[in-house]
Design an enzyme around this catalytic site. Sequence first.
Site, PDB file in Angstrom:
ATOM      1  N   LYS A   1      -8.646  -0.572  -1.292  1.00 20.57           N
ATOM      2  CA  LYS A   1      -9.812   0.033  -1.961  1.00 20.57           C
ATOM      3  C   LYS A   1      -9.814  -0.282  -3.457  1.00 20.57           C
ATOM      4  CE  LYS A   1      -8.884   4.275  -0.714  1.00 20.57           C
ATOM      5  NZ  LYS A   1      -7.716   4.033   0.129  1.00 20.57           N
TER       6      LYS A   1
ATOM      7  N   GLU B   1      -5.602   9.914  -9.398  1.00 18.29           N
ATOM      8  CA  GLU B   1      -4.922   8.694  -8.951  1.00 18.29           C
ATOM      9  C   GLU B   1      -3.620   8.517  -9.727  1.00 18.29           C
ATOM     10  OE1 GLU B   1      -5.833   6.183  -6.384  1.00 18.29           O
ATOM     11  OE2 GLU B   1      -6.613   8.135  -5.837  1.00 18.29           O
ATOM     12  N   ARG B   2      -2.830   7.510  -9.334  1.00 12.78           N
ATOM     13  CA  ARG B   2      -1.520   7.327  -9.967  1.00 12.78           C
ATOM     14  C   ARG B   2      -1.686   6.748 -11.370  1.00 12.78           C
ATOM     15  NH1 ARG B   2      -2.569   6.038  -5.254  1.00 12.78           N
ATOM     16  NH2 ARG B   2      -1.431   6.794  -3.434  1.00 12.78           N
TER      17      ARG B   2
END
Length: 457
Positions: free
Chosen positions: A157, A183-184
């Site tokens: 993605k 998110e990371r």
Amino acid sequence: MTSLNSGKVVSVRGSVVDIRFETFLPPIYSLLHAGEGDSISIEVLTQLDAHRVRGIALTPTEGLSRGMTVLDTGGPLKAPVGRATLSRMFDVFGNAIDRLPAPSDIEWRSVHRAPPPLSRRSTQSEIFETGIKVIDVLSPLERGGKAGLFGGAGVGKTVLLTEMIHNMVGHHEGVSIFCGIGERCREGEELYRDMKQAGVLPNMAMVFGQMNEPPGSRFRVGHAALTMAEYFRDDEHRDVLLLIDNIFRFIQAGSEISGLMGQMPSRLGYQPTMGTELSGLEERIANTDTGAITSIQAVYVPADDFTDPAAVHTFSHLSASIVLSRKKASEGLYPAIDPLQSNSKMATPGIVGERHYALAQQIRSTLAQYADLKDIIAMLGLEQLSAADRAIVARARRLERFLTQPFFTTEQFSGIKGKLVSLVDALDGCERILNDEFADVPESALYMIGAITEAHA
């Protein structure tokens, strides 16, 4: 500007804080500050009675104790807007997090805004070309629409999102806003570096609420990014490309807040207000008479289950759904888009034209027939098929390979130069494969190429 209204902390349970005010209650969505140097920010979510409010902390609550003084800022959470936000990276409070001095000459606006009324929305449908064959041919995106990239963990993605940013910045004169929800931090840092190398940062702003931040901050970061996007659409009359990675984490943060606030969960443990929370965010992404916000959103699908309420609710807002499949990825067919599950409301003869529509239907039908024949091939072998079926399989396998494409963003891993393919070339290639012009060309010659003319080379 700080109003003099102050209260005292009554209780702290994780991120949920109850505060007592003697004079008057701050309205819902007010931002409150506590702790040394106002280091702890709390957003009011409910008013419990005539003197107490319950809020959710947008920062960690370490050091907060009962009886501490809390100041009402007299307004909601605000986001920075203006040209000075471009090429910068912010957190949910609008603080610059790219180690550069704070931007000057910016205006602050509330992150809570109503979607544009129907009377101001544009009713034209236009195609938004991405330069990625399988998307432009089978599930074209809409200018000012919302497209979702659905997929489980690790099917590509974020790579697809980054590739779209790369392709669009070239022929997209507008502004890009990237919003990272839960998110990371490694992904944010890589994206910043990639965008800087690609030279696209001057027209881009980034807002991040990382995975390790409290749910309140992850929940509001989407609203902050939208406020920045709305400024460019409404005040500067520019087209905006809004990239969200990952909308599922927005729903997840809402679910965490709902649990902390003590609401009764609904199906599969999601919050009962999931539909309204999601539409409160999604409905603000729209075309108006002044400009368009085109949004591309990555959607994590829990355990690859597309009937999960989070995926179902997100589907209903999108004009195009691009579904990534683990099976395609395992076969090495990248981008790993499943052409039979992906669809777009743009793919009608009235919008894309008769030829494109007919070709897309023919490609789908060929690939669907091949999918049906796979069981027979696995059991009895290709030789047992009739000549007509064998021709279908040959066409489908060539189409599958032609719809793969080398990406600019993966050049350093794959060693293959990235390709941008125009819609005309992509349609032409598919048409020629369907007409059996490449029946005597080996399948491998069509794998990871750009336009069809490269097959003979």
